[in-house]
Write an enzyme that holds these catalytic residues in place. Structure first.
Site, PDB file in Angstrom:
ATOM      1  N   CYS A  69       0.834  -1.207   0.000  1.00  0.00           N
ATOM      2  CA  CYS A  69       0.000   0.000   0.000  1.00  0.00           C
ATOM      3  C   CYS A  69       0.870   1.258   0.000  1.00  0.00           C
ATOM      4  CB  CYS A  69      -0.919  -0.071   1.227  1.00  0.00           C
ATOM      5  SG  CYS A  69      -1.483   1.492   1.874  1.00  0.00           S
ATOM      6  N   CYS A  72       0.355   3.826   2.759  1.00  0.00           N
ATOM      7  CA  CYS A  72       0.868   3.300   4.037  1.00  0.00           C
ATOM      8  C   CYS A  72       2.362   3.582   4.156  1.00  0.00           C
ATOM      9  CB  CYS A  72       0.646   1.794   4.138  1.00  0.00           C
ATOM     10  SG  CYS A  72      -1.078   1.285   4.102  1.00  0.00           S
TER      11      CYS A  72
END
Ligand SMILES: [Zn+2]
Length: 144
Positions: A69, A72
Site C-alpha cells: 500500500c 501506508c
C-alpha cells in the site's frame, strides 16, 4: 492510592507496573531490561495484539497497514514521528494486515491505512486514510 500504570513491553510483551510520574524517565522492562518506550511503533501480531490492547493502561494507537500500500509507506515515517511525540502517554503500534489477516478481519479493516485508538481494551476511535505526523498527534490528543 496507587498511580501505577500497566505498561506492556514491546520487546517481550511482559506487563510492567510503572508509577505514572516515572513514565517520562525512560523506564526499562523488569523482565527483558530493554526500554519500554523506544520512540518507535511496536509491531503487533495475532499472538501479541490482545496482550497490548487488553493489558495496557495507556491508550494504544494502531496503524493497520500493508506492504503493498503506497499511502501506508508514505505515512510510515509520519507515524514514527508521531510515536516520538506521543510516547510515553500513548503506545503506538503497527499491524501488517497482509501477514495478520485474522486481525484485519476481526476489526473489519476495509481500507488501509486505518488508524484505530484503543483504550481499556476497547476501540474508541477510528480514522481511515494517511495522515501527517502533526495530524496524527492532534487526532489522538483530541480523543485521549
Ligand atoms: Zn520486556
Amino acid at each position: 492510592m496507587s498511580d501505577a500504570l500497566h505498561i506492556v513491553c514491546p520487546h517481550c510483551n511482559a506487563v510492567n507496573r510503572i508509577v505514572a510520574g516515572r513514565l517520562g524517565e525512560r523506564p526499562n522492562c523488569g523482565k527483558c531490561h530493554q526500554p519500554l518506550f523506544t520512540g518507535h511503533p511496536a509491531e503487533l501480531t495475532a499472538a501479541t495484539f490482545q496482550q497490548h490492547i487488553g493489558r495496557s493502561d495507556i491508550p494504544v494507537l494502531v496503524d493497520f497497514w500493508a506492504p503493498w500500500c503506497g499511502p501506508c509507506k508514505m505515512m510510515a515515517p509520519q507515524f514514527v514521528q508521531a510515536a516520538a511525540q506521543l510516547e510515553p502517554r500513548v503506545r503506538l503500534a503497527k499491524v501488517n494486515t497482509e501477514a495478520e489477516q485474522m486481525l484485519a478481519t476481526q476489526f473489519a479493516i476495509r481500507s488501509i491505512p486505518t488508524l484505530a485508538l484503543f483504550r481499556g481494551g476497547r476501540e474508541v476511535a477510528r480514522q481511515p486514510g494517511a495522515m501527517s505526523a502533526s495530524d496524527i498527534v492532534q487526532w489522538v490528543r483530541s480523543r485521549s
